[in-house]
Every structure is written in C-alpha cells, then in structure tokens.
Scaffold this active site. Sequence first.
Site, short mmCIF file in Angstrom:
data_model
loop_
_atom_site.label_atom_id
_atom_site.label_comp_id
_atom_site.label_asym_id
_atom_site.label_seq_id
_atom_site.Cartn_x
_atom_site.Cartn_y
_atom_site.Cartn_z
CB SER A 21 5.05 -11.71 -16.18
OG SER A 21 6.00 -11.68 -15.12
CD GLU A 23 4.98 -3.95 -11.93
OE1 GLU A 23 5.23 -5.06 -11.42
OE2 GLU A 23 5.22 -2.86 -11.37
CE1 TYR A 55 -6.60 -0.16 -7.38
CE2 TYR A 55 -5.72 0.29 -5.20
CZ TYR A 55 -6.79 0.17 -6.06
OH TYR A 55 -8.06 0.38 -5.59
CB ALA A 57 0.82 5.90 -3.79
CG HIS A 83 0.05 -4.50 -9.48
ND1 HIS A 83 1.34 -4.22 -9.08
CD2 HIS A 83 0.19 -5.29 -10.57
CE1 HIS A 83 2.21 -4.81 -9.89
NE2 HIS A 83 1.52 -5.46 -10.80
NE ARG A 113 2.65 -1.44 3.81
CZ ARG A 113 3.71 -0.94 4.41
NH1 ARG A 113 4.10 -1.39 5.58
NH2 ARG A 113 4.44 0.01 3.81
CG ASP A 115 5.28 2.07 -1.14
OD1 ASP A 115 5.83 1.45 -0.22
OD2 ASP A 115 5.59 1.95 -2.33
CE1 TYR A 154 9.55 -4.85 -1.43
CE2 TYR A 154 8.48 -6.59 -0.16
CZ TYR A 154 8.41 -5.44 -0.93
OH TYR A 154 7.17 -4.90 -1.21
CG HIS A 158 9.35 -3.81 3.03
ND1 HIS A 158 8.99 -2.98 4.07
CD2 HIS A 158 8.68 -3.35 1.94
CE1 HIS A 158 8.12 -2.09 3.62
NE2 HIS A 158 7.92 -2.29 2.34
CG PHE A 225 11.71 3.75 -7.27
CD1 PHE A 225 10.55 4.35 -6.78
CD2 PHE A 225 11.78 2.36 -7.28
CE1 PHE A 225 9.49 3.57 -6.31
CE2 PHE A 225 10.72 1.58 -6.82
CZ PHE A 225 9.58 2.20 -6.34
CG HIS A 275 7.30 -9.17 -13.01
ND1 HIS A 275 6.06 -9.46 -13.52
CD2 HIS A 275 7.20 -7.93 -12.46
CE1 HIS A 275 5.23 -8.44 -13.30
NE2 HIS A 275 5.90 -7.49 -12.66
P1 FAD Z 1 3.72 -6.57 3.30
O1 FAD Z 1 4.05 -7.92 2.72
O2 FAD Z 1 2.43 -6.42 3.95
O3 FAD Z 1 4.92 -6.12 4.16
C1 FAD Z 1 5.35 -4.79 4.28
C2 FAD Z 1 5.91 -4.50 5.65
O4 FAD Z 1 4.85 -4.47 6.59
C3 FAD Z 1 6.87 -5.57 6.17
O5 FAD Z 1 8.18 -5.29 5.85
C4 FAD Z 1 6.64 -5.47 7.66
O6 FAD Z 1 7.45 -4.44 8.19
C5 FAD Z 1 5.22 -5.09 7.78
N1 FAD Z 1 4.33 -6.25 8.03
C6 FAD Z 1 3.82 -7.11 7.09
N2 FAD Z 1 3.00 -8.02 7.64
C7 FAD Z 1 2.97 -7.72 8.96
C8 FAD Z 1 2.29 -8.27 10.07
N3 FAD Z 1 1.46 -9.32 9.94
N4 FAD Z 1 2.48 -7.70 11.28
C9 FAD Z 1 3.31 -6.64 11.44
N5 FAD Z 1 3.99 -6.06 10.42
C10 FAD Z 1 3.82 -6.60 9.20
N6 FAD Z 1 2.94 -0.46 -4.48
C11 FAD Z 1 1.81 0.15 -4.88
O7 FAD Z 1 1.34 1.07 -4.22
N7 FAD Z 1 1.16 -0.25 -6.03
C12 FAD Z 1 1.61 -1.27 -6.79
O8 FAD Z 1 1.00 -1.61 -7.81
C13 FAD Z 1 2.82 -1.94 -6.39
N8 FAD Z 1 3.30 -2.99 -7.08
C14 FAD Z 1 4.42 -3.66 -6.63
C15 FAD Z 1 4.86 -4.80 -7.31
C16 FAD Z 1 6.00 -5.49 -6.88
C17 FAD Z 1 6.44 -6.74 -7.63
C18 FAD Z 1 6.72 -5.03 -5.73
C19 FAD Z 1 7.96 -5.74 -5.28
C20 FAD Z 1 6.26 -3.92 -5.04
C21 FAD Z 1 5.11 -3.22 -5.46
N9 FAD Z 1 4.61 -2.12 -4.78
C22 FAD Z 1 3.47 -1.49 -5.20
C23 FAD Z 1 5.31 -1.61 -3.60
C24 FAD Z 1 4.77 -2.22 -2.27
O9 FAD Z 1 3.43 -1.83 -2.09
C25 FAD Z 1 5.64 -1.71 -1.15
O10 FAD Z 1 6.92 -2.27 -1.22
C26 FAD Z 1 5.05 -1.80 0.25
O11 FAD Z 1 5.82 -0.98 1.13
C27 FAD Z 1 5.03 -3.19 0.82
O12 FAD Z 1 4.10 -3.97 0.21
P2 FAD Z 1 4.05 -5.57 0.51
O13 FAD Z 1 2.89 -6.09 -0.21
O14 FAD Z 1 5.38 -6.17 0.30
O15 FAD Z 1 3.74 -5.48 2.08
#
Ligand code: FAD
Length: 302
Positions: A21, A23, A55, A57, A83, A113, A115, A154, A158, A225, A275
């Site tokens: 895939s 990106e 998507y 930030a 995304h 989630r 950043d 990760y 993370h 990065f 990917h």
């Molecule tokens: P989560 O899975 O929600 O976790 C992030 C952190 O939040 C965890 O480490 C933990 O500390 C905390 N956490 C999670 N769940 C809970 C809970 N229930 N209670 C308390 N704490 C919790 N970013 C963008 O802005 N746009 C994009 O398009 C984008 N694409 C990406 C694609 C890939 C394949 C990857 C690997 C990353 C991408 N990112 C993108 C970056 C990503 O948004 C960041 O790494 C972000 O900091 C974490 O997102 P996540 O979805 O892993 O978060």
Amino acid sequence: MTPAPAERLSRNDDARDLAVSFEFFPPKTEEAEKALWGSIARLLPLQPRFVSVTYGAGGSTRERTHQTVTRLVRETNVPPAAHLTCVAASRVEVDEVARDYWDAGVRHIVALRGDPTAGIGTTYTPHPEGYAYACDLVGGLKKIGDFEISVACYPETHPESRSLEADIDILKAKIDAGADRAITQFFFDNDVFERYIERVRRAGIELPIVPGIAPVHSFSAVSNFAKKAGASVPNWLAHRFDGLENDPATRQLVAAAVAAEQVLDLVDRGVDQFHFYTMNRADLVYAICHLLGLRPGVPEAA
Ligand code: FAD
C-alpha cells in the site's frame, strides 16, 4: 542460513503473495498536485491493496485530503483510505467528515489520534467535545458505517507511552474497538520490528501488523522527523549517507539499496505486506516494489 542476495531475489520473482500500500499527503500547490498525480499514475499499475492520504496536523488539510481521496474514487480503481484524526475537532465535526467519506464511496479510514496542534513533542489535550484517542475514534467510525479501519502502531513505542506493554494495551484497545490492521511507524532496524511482532503476538493480537517503510529521500529530513516521532536512526544508516549531501545521484542509489535491503530482509523474515511512505514520490518506491517482484498489471504509456 541466510540466503545469498541472488537467491532472495529469485525466490520473490512473482511476488504473488505480497501486498503493498502507498501513503501520500495532500498537495498544497498546483505544481505539487501535478507531481502527486504523476506519482500516483506511476505507482497504481503495481496494484496496491489500497492507497492512503494523510490528514494534516490539527485537521489542517481537511479539504485537501477530502479532495484527493474523492478524486481517487472518481478517477481510479484503487481503494483509497482516508486518514482521519481526533485533534482540534468535536465528535460532531469528525463524524461529519466520516459521513462525507462514506457518502462518497470511501470505505477505508486510517484512524489516528493525531499529533498535538502545536507540533510533535508538545502536550496533547483532547478537544473537550472530541474523541480523546484513536480507540474512541475507531468506535465512533464503526457506528457511522462498516468501514475497514487501519490504525497506527509503534515498534519502538509511541513517545508518550509509559512502556511497550502500555503501548500494546493501547493497540489492543484499538483492535477491540474494530480496527482491522495496524501500520507501523517507520523503523530501520528489522530486529526491533521482529521483537515487536513477537511481543504483539504474545499479547494475543493476531491481526496484520504492516511495516511502514520510509525510503530515505533526504537523510537529514528523515532523522529530524525520527527524533520527534521516537524512531531510532542507527549509526550504520547515518554512515551510509555520510558525505553525500551534495551528491543527489549517489544518494538516490544508496537510498534504493538501503530500502531494498530492508524489505528483502523482511520478506526473508516472513513479512508479506508493506506500507510505503512515498512522500508523494514514485521513483524509489517503484524501484523497491520492482525488486520485490511486483510488475505493472496493465501496460504503461510509452
Ligand atoms: P493513540 O493510539 O490514541 O495513542 C497515542 C498516545 O495516547 C499513546 O501513546 C498513549 O500515551 C495515549 N493514549 C492512547 N489511548 C489512551 C487512553 N485510552 N487513555 C490514556 N492515554 C491514551 N498524524 C496526523 O496528524 N495525520 C496523519 O495522517 C497521520 N498518519 C499516520 C499514519 C501512520 C501509519 C502512523 C504510524 C502515524 C500517523 N500519524 C498521523 C501520527 C500519529 O497521529 C501520531 O503518532 C500520534 O501522536 C498518535 O496517534 P495514534 O493514533 O497512534 O494515537
């Protein structure tokens, strides 16, 4: 015994069981848009399982992501994945974006989630009326439609997670909420990835964990990065690009060799899905896919 490189290549000649895939990120200018669609045209004949569009930030590319994804729906046969993040938006707003995608025929979301709006490394504060974390977003999306959902994971943990165990618990929560696969943050040390997979499987997670591969177009950009994203850059990698700052042609060859070495080694370790973080550029990714044995499914224009 580790097979010789030539044996490795011939073993993957037809690549029947490999899935890839790609990106992309939404372009900002007309020129960037042309470059993006040129790259898409080059890569799509390799028949990726899906292509995804990031998507920005804080939802900063909401419109541009939507435009790119819906153009993929209209003009190509490849399934697009949009995304979507939780940052700086209420649930109502995020749900609206998701419903628009569903109505446009998009059936795959990469649910994140996101950043913090102030940048990676700053404190994340959930929107008061928003989805707090990716697992909440996955649950919300499943109520809107039966989306296929990919989430992030990760291998090197993370940066905000307390430990690898806590990180794997979070991955589990995303899968329990309905995710179908996880795509990893990029990494360069395949041993780290393999150890991570062992831990994830021991935790009872059976879903595909797809390695995210970042071809090194620019070593300085990747290492900057990586520092923020909590990915390590091995010394040997720095050494390979050392002294090539003003030599783009050699840099490109070295980047292709480094990425080829990484993916072929992962194939030897049993990985059959990749990917690629394309950075909207087709050249390196096309070459790596070729080495993996992928060939265009339809004849390309001369
Ligand atoms: P989560 O899975 O929600 O976790 C992030 C952190 O939040 C965890 O480490 C933990 O500390 C905390 N956490 C999670 N769940 C809970 C809970 N229930 N209670 C308390 N704490 C919790 N970013 C963008 O802005 N746009 C994009 O398009 C984008 N694409 C990406 C694609 C890939 C394949 C990857 C690997 C990353 C991408 N990112 C993108 C970056 C990503 O948004 C960041 O790494 C972000 O900091 C974490 O997102 P996540 O979805 O892993 O978060």
